[in-house]
Design an enzyme around this catalytic site. Structure first.
Site, PDB file in Angstrom:
ATOM      1  N   TRP A 120       0.897  -1.143  -0.004  1.00 19.27           N
ATOM      2  CA  TRP A 120       0.084  -0.176   0.001  1.00 19.27           C
ATOM      3  C   TRP A 120       0.788   1.179   0.099  1.00 19.27           C
ATOM      4  CZ3 TRP A 120      -4.261  -1.099  -2.041  1.00 19.27           C
ATOM      5  CH2 TRP A 120      -4.989  -2.300  -1.518  1.00 19.27           C
TER       6      TRP A 120
ATOM      7  N   ASP B 124      -1.672   6.611   6.478  1.00 21.26           N
ATOM      8  CA  ASP B 124      -2.685   5.557   6.155  1.00 21.26           C
ATOM      9  C   ASP B 124      -2.856   4.660   7.294  1.00 21.26           C
ATOM     10  OD1 ASP B 124      -3.969   3.814   5.058  1.00 21.26           O
ATOM     11  OD2 ASP B 124      -2.983   3.275   3.340  1.00 21.26           O
TER      12      ASP B 124
ATOM     13  N   LYS C 127     -12.512  -2.105   7.765  1.00 18.85           N
ATOM     14  CA  LYS C 127     -11.689  -3.206   8.673  1.00 18.85           C
ATOM     15  C   LYS C 127     -12.164  -2.971  10.079  1.00 18.85           C
ATOM     16  CE  LYS C 127      -8.084  -2.314   5.210  1.00 18.85           C
ATOM     17  NZ  LYS C 127      -8.159  -3.561   4.309  1.00 18.85           N
TER      18      LYS C 127
HETATM   19  C1  LIG Z   1      -3.292   0.203   4.477  1.00 18.74           C
HETATM   20  C2  LIG Z   1      -4.093   0.152   3.513  1.00 18.74           C
HETATM   21  N1  LIG Z   1      -4.062   1.093   2.635  1.00 18.74           N
HETATM   22  C3  LIG Z   1      -4.788   1.016   1.619  1.00 18.74           C
HETATM   23  C4  LIG Z   1      -5.836   0.174   1.252  1.00 18.74           C
HETATM   24  C5  LIG Z   1      -6.761   0.407   0.083  1.00 18.74           C
HETATM   25  O1  LIG Z   1      -8.027   0.669   0.341  1.00 18.74           O
HETATM   26  P1  LIG Z   1      -9.208   0.897  -0.407  1.00 18.74           P
HETATM   27  O2  LIG Z   1      -9.693  -0.474  -0.919  1.00 18.74           O
HETATM   28  O3  LIG Z   1     -10.485   1.331   0.519  1.00 18.74           O
HETATM   29  O4  LIG Z   1      -8.896   1.802  -1.481  1.00 18.74           O
HETATM   30  C6  LIG Z   1      -5.839  -1.120   1.935  1.00 18.74           C
HETATM   31  C7  LIG Z   1      -6.802  -2.002   1.249  1.00 18.74           C
HETATM   32  O5  LIG Z   1      -6.622  -3.088   2.159  1.00 18.74           O
HETATM   33  C8  LIG Z   1      -4.901  -1.117   3.182  1.00 18.74           C
HETATM   34  O6  LIG Z   1      -5.001  -1.982   3.759  1.00 18.74           O
END
Ligand SMILES: Cc1ncc(COP(=O)(O)O)c(C=O)c1O
Length: 367
Positions: free
Chosen positions: A101, A170, A194
């Protein structure tokens, strides 16, 4: 009714008491004769739902008055673009690369900024730890970190000192899993699916001075924080139902002792699983001590032959599912197994997993 223990990384298990309230209020929410799904977002019936949700998150996270709380869409992934689009002044930002991510956030920022410096990374050892970078200096518009790395199962146990440079974070996979000092950050953002709600809403907590009105005209209206801040997250139709469920989840968090209560609950669950993994001669945790996530626990068996390991992993995941323990496969990029044990997962669920792991090890010896 037969419910499983769901170890999914997201969307993930929700507190059963919350689902029961959703079911009870599905056809008639608070005597309105409507489901929240059917309500106008501008109605008198919906107003207390969104305002209440904001008040609850402010209370639980001790969010100071100089921060705005926004309920957006597009997932955490859209924040990868909104952050550089809105915070860009000099075209320079620093990122720490701790996994999939973080890398996606870096790649997205590179579309908009002239310089994206990766000031630390954990790639040298397969992202199984958080790098040591206590201080980050430079001529940057912001510094970005991923507080909990969902796929690799690592978590920052400290925050880098960035001085006056806004720290952007994030925290999709660990928001409200333990207390977070909001004042240390310029922006915190989290996809809700989550620890907070069903998918569809993204929570953004942003310091007032980072909400700018002097952005280039090329930044689309919907991608500007000031658009959403000025309109109370109602510039367009918000994800009404997810916000409603978030409010119920926040009530549940409060009833469990708030962020402190969650920390205690999560440490107990994580200790149950990590202690077992560390003492096992069949399994092992993949993350170094000191960097381990309370939320996502990846693990492998000690089978060293990759082909045999793949067979064992597949069998583990499928037999676990038959035993009512679902979604235990590791992320497709890293393989192995992963148990996501978010706030709503009970200690009972983790204990059931450990009991299954013992049984599986006894029945499937590694030669
Ligand atoms: C730490 C983290 N950041 C970003 C995301 C992406 O999130 P989204 O699917 O809401 O765009 C995730 C998805 O699992 C994640 O775990």
């Amino acid at each position: 009714m037969s419910r499983v223990f769901n170890f999914s990384a997201g969307p993930s298990t929700l507190p059963e008491s919350v689902l029961e309230i959703c079911a009870k209020e599905m056809l008639d929410c608070h005597g309105t004769g409507q489901s929240v799904m059917e309500m106008s977002h501008r109605s008198a019936a919906y107003k207390p739902i969104i305002e209440g949700c904001e008040a609850k998150i402010r209370d639980l996270m001790h969010i100071p008055d100089n921060y705005r709380v926004l309920f957006l869409q597009g997932g955490a992934s859209l924040q990868f673009a909104m952050i550089p689009l809105n915070l860009n002044k000099t075209g320079r930002a620093a990122y720490v690369d701790t996994g999939v991510w973080s890398k996606k956030a870096i790649e997205e920022a590179r579309r908009f900024l002239t310089t994206v410096d990766v000031v630390a990374s954990s790639r040298d050892r397969g992202c199984c730890y958080i790098p040591e970078i206590r201080k980050i200096e430079g001529d940057y518009d912001y510094v970005h970190i991923t507080l909990n790395n969902t796929i690799y199962g690592t978590k920052w146990s400290y925050l880098p000192d960035t001085g006056d440079i806004p720290l952007v974070c994030d925290c999709s996979s660990n928001i409200l899993s333990e207390p977070i000092d909001v004042t240390k950050f310029g922006v915190l953002y989290a996809g809700a699916q989550k620890n907070l709600a069903p998918a569809g809403v993204t929570l953004v907590i942003i310091r007032d001075d980072l909400i700018r009105e002097d952005l280039p005209a090329s930044v689309p209206t919907m991608l500007r924080y000031d658009t959403h801040a000025k309109n109370g997250s109602m510039f367009n139709t918000p994800p009404c139902y997810s916000i409603y469920v978030m409010g119920l989840v926040l009530d549940w968090v409060k009833s469990c002792g708030g962020a402190e209560g969650m920390k205690k609950r999560n440490e107990e669950k994580a200790a149950c699983l990590y202690d077992f993994l560390d003492s096992s001669d069949y399994y092992h945790a993949t993350v170094e001590k000191g960097s381990r996530s309370l939320m996502n626990v990846p693990f492998l068996t000690k089978e060293t032959d990759p082909e045999k390991a793949a067979v064992i992993n597949k069998k583990f995941v499928s037999e676990a599912a038959k035993a009512g323990l679902v979604n235990l496969a590791g992320h497709r990029l890293v393989g192995g197994m992963r148990a996501s044990i978010y706030n709503a997962m009970s200690l009972e669920g983790v204990q059931a997993l450990v009991a299954f792991m013992k049984k599986f090890a006894a029945e499937n010896p590694i030669d």
